[in-house]
Motif scaffolding. Structure first.
Motif, PDB file in Angstrom:
ATOM      1  N   GLU A  35       0.838  -1.198   0.000  1.00  0.00           N
ATOM      2  CA  GLU A  35       0.000   0.000   0.000  1.00  0.00           C
ATOM      3  C   GLU A  35       0.878   1.255   0.000  1.00  0.00           C
ATOM      4  N   ARG A  36       0.417   2.276  -0.705  1.00  0.00           N
ATOM      5  CA  ARG A  36       1.194   3.508  -0.748  1.00  0.00           C
ATOM      6  C   ARG A  36       0.929   4.316   0.525  1.00  0.00           C
ATOM      7  N   ARG A  73       7.440   7.791  -6.913  1.00  0.00           N
ATOM      8  CA  ARG A  73       6.175   7.127  -6.647  1.00  0.00           C
ATOM      9  C   ARG A  73       5.832   7.167  -5.158  1.00  0.00           C
ATOM     10  N   PHE A  76       6.059   2.993   0.061  1.00  0.00           N
ATOM     11  CA  PHE A  76       5.155   1.851   0.095  1.00  0.00           C
ATOM     12  C   PHE A  76       5.406   1.014   1.337  1.00  0.00           C
TER      13      PHE A  76
ATOM     14  N   PRO B 147       8.339  -1.621  -7.765  1.00  0.00           N
ATOM     15  CA  PRO B 147       7.103  -0.994  -8.242  1.00  0.00           C
ATOM     16  C   PRO B 147       6.274  -1.934  -9.110  1.00  0.00           C
ATOM     17  N   ARG B 351      -0.166   0.848 -13.081  1.00  0.00           N
ATOM     18  CA  ARG B 351      -0.548   1.783 -12.024  1.00  0.00           C
ATOM     19  C   ARG B 351      -1.537   2.831 -12.527  1.00  0.00           C
TER      20      ARG B 351
END
Lengths: 465, 465
Positions: A35-36, A73, A76, B147, B351
């Motif tokens: 999960e971010r 990004r 995470f 990622p 994504r």
């Protein structure tokens, strides 16, 4: 968005409290692995904390493997819980390793981002994606796209003086992949002899597939034929143009002796791993084993990892007729593992002469880099007493220091503590380490930015002093 | 530029004379293998011949493997001489196979060029090449860029209902590559059981690495547990969501029975090959074995070959804890074989939701394609008498024809002669072929352009009539 109420307390600093709260949520699965997490700024704003506090909390969680940063990004969650394999996610952060943690990684094997010809590469790839769609999606033969094999044949002829028709060239996704293909061609019933010290992954791959492996102590000239004979091996892996890791070059006499061994009994093969010969910085190279080979016993391997980028995963080998035929019988069902996009882009990159110019530029670049590093070492009061071995052939050399108190391990640990990674030559040995290999350190300078040479040398000097 | 003086003669046509002259030069090495030949136009002008004549000569040489066309790059000499392996270069011409020779290849496994989302893909890749350089050249972990593994974990959860933390996901360059990794994790001392009929390459890879392989005749429900037990295998490879090639779906009862077998003795594993489940066209999928698995005995494999393009060579697997840990112990030295460029591009493609939209579009596209093909088949006087099996689950189905005079082989040959490749179901069997599998033909329609369905069906009708 995460919400916590973190009390200020004398004993526990704020960032520690926040880290603990997030840690518990990840461990408990309340925050799912993958999960971010909110951005530092957003979370700080939301919790009424300073960005600095959130930053310290994230950094702590990152060091523990609970949080993994990903460039552009964000952050995470990566739960090293019961299901997890903490090593994996921790290793995956490019930021941590190369930028944050290390000052200089002389134990790495990459290339500098600046070194990659991004502009030409993207231009060609863009054009391929626009104009060559049918070929990009067409079925590629097991050996790789013909245009690339044709260009590699040219490169071999022009640069290495190796004559190989494109249909004997097999393209692979990195050298480890080719070790596996070689084993499928040669069989797992064989005994594979390797140089000691040598390149670990080769032995690891063959062992993983159940083949027997023998480590042969090399002498000044490289793999000694008498010991090779005694080992009972029928396959030998060597790095003649630039021995890994000692950097020694195999003299012509020894090359002929190895070919003699190979043609001395049926079914013997030499695997010539020519991993960085394009990066020879000075002088003329000796002829490759494969170009001296009239008995067709040499399997030649090379890669674009050192010349372009290791992350591009393109390597190739030249098969002797016997194995080329076996390849098309036994392995034709394989799909070449390199994406057609990369294969066609690289083919054009070679065909249009970009690669040659790139090589030229890179050798010039590395000559300068190496010179500046060597000068810093020579001038250093501690390292300057040492001896530089085999600095002419490629992207790493060996620094031999005079006998000192304390173990290599301690020195390496001290260096690591100040952010400099370096491997002792002894760590590449499987068997007993000869005395002349003591106090020797392998320095791969290609991935290290030149501007950190100064501080790195000072750190090494302090560690080895 | 080549110069020949070709005499006009009654017996030998001009193009034949020219072909012979070039053939001799290539065979003799006067024209080196891999050398580029002059363009048809240039050579015609130079020799004072018509372009048509040169074209026919090149085509003849191409059919013999002496000349290989390469899109936009012209024609290359490829010597099938003593050193050569003619098969390889001949297979390598994307032009010949897909454009010139075949009307419709129902035995292929690719995707249509039109189907690939080139624009979004190039846009993302361009941005990655511009903005993400450090990560693109950074060392990727053996399991693949985080990622991408994070996005695949999301895909598994959202689309397949499979919970897998990113650190149990391993990215590979195509499924064959993953078979090799699986073997290194499980060991070559095992006995691997496979479905019969089944997917040939799996058996080929494991055999190549010296493992024992058993082919288990499947029944209506798929892999029968009793035969599996009897085989003494400790590892089984199955395709439950869409059996290859019969297209059958394994019922839930059989799935539980297989899991029962796996947890019945220590060290047993099921390899679930879920190669095309995203392309299920109708109805809801059954739960994957891995999502029913509480004993952690299932190794799940999937690929982007069917959903994006097989030439992109990106596949992945989800490892049980035991194997995930073994991976990070034994195989961490590997570099992920997929170029970082593709990994990061695909991660962004996933994504940003492009993949989901692409899947949606593709399923719609294939539903229409399949419907039009099925309608043509049903309307056909010969094929219409046949029965369509398992057309709902994916990109291939089986056409069972009523018993006829003449062998399957002859019919397939006749079809091939008129440019339509199709494989009989029987050709996928290792053991004896049951009667109900006779006169069954596997049609993979995804790579075949819809506009050739009409002529292809007529050709099949003539061949099978």
């Amino acid at each position: 968005m995460l919400t916590y109420s973190i009390e200020k307390s004398r004993s526990v600093p704020l960032y520690e409290g926040l880290a603990e709260a997030i840690r518990q949520d990840i461990a408990s699965g309340k925050i799912a692995s993958g999960e971010r997490l909110p951005s530092k700024r957003a979370l700080a704003k939301n919790l009424g904390l300073s960005v600095m506090t959130v930053e310290r909390a994230y950094e702590e969680l990152e060091d523990e493997g609970f949080v993994v940063p990903s460039p552009r990004r964000g952050f995470f969650a990566a739960c090293p819980g019961p299901r997890g394999v903490p090593k994996a996610p921790r290793a995956t952060s490019p930021v941590r390793k190369s930028e944050r943690q290390l000052l200089a990684d002389f134990a790495g094997s990459g290339t500098e981002p600046e070194a990659f010809p991004f502009d030409a590469w993207s231009r060609i790839m863009r054009r391929e994606l626009r104009e060559n769609r049918a070929a990009l999606l067409g079925k590629q033969p097991a050996g790789g796209a013909l245009p690339l094999r044709i260009e590699i044949a040219r490169l071999l002829a022009d640069f290495h003086g190796i004559e190989a028709s494109p249909d004997r060239i097999v393209i692979g996704a990195g050298t480890e992949f080719l070790y596996g293909i070689a084993l499928q061609l040669l069989g797992s019933g064989r005994r594979y002899a390797l140089e000691d010290p040598g390149y670990g992954p080769a032995a690891a791959v063959w062992r993983n597939f159940g083949a027997r492996v023998s480590f042969i102590p090399i002498d000044r000239k490289g793999m000694p034929p008498d010991l090779l004979r005694a080992s009972g091996a029928d396959t030998v892996h060597v790095t003649p143009s630039h021995h890994f890791p000692s950097g020694a070059v195999m003299p012509i006499s020894r090359r002929y002796e190895l070919l003699g061994w190979a043609s001395d009994a049926p079914g013997r093969f030499v695997i010539e791993d020519d991993y960085d010969s394009e990066m020879r910085l000075f002088g003329r190279p000796l002829p490759a084993l494969v170009s001296l080979d009239r008995a067709d016993r040499v399997l030649y391997m090379n890669t674009f990892s050192k010349t372009l980028a290791s992350s591009i995963r393109i390597s190739w080998m030249v098969l002797p007729d016997e194995l080329a035929e076996r390849f098309s019988e036994k392995l034709a069902f394989y799909r070449c593992p390199v994406p057609a996009f990369e294969q066609y882009t690289l083919a054009e990159f070679l065909r249009l002469g970009y690669f040659e110019r790139h090589l030229h530029r890179m050798r010039e670049h590395y000559r300068r880099k190496q010179a500046s590093l060597l000068e810093l070492i020579r001038k250093d009061p501690v390292l300057g007493k040492g001896e530089i071995l085999n600095s002419g052939e490629g992207l790493h050399f060996v620094l031999r220091l005079p006998p000192r108190k304390g173990t290599e391990e301690d020195a390496v640990k001290r260096a690591a503590a100040s952010g400099v990674r370096v491997r002792p030559l002894s760590s590449f040995y499987e068997g007993t380490v000869p005395n002349e290999a003591r106090n020797c350190f392998v320095l791969s300078y290609s991935p290290v930015p030149a501007e950190s040479f100064g501080p790195a040398v000072r750190a090494l000097s302090a560690a080895f002093g």
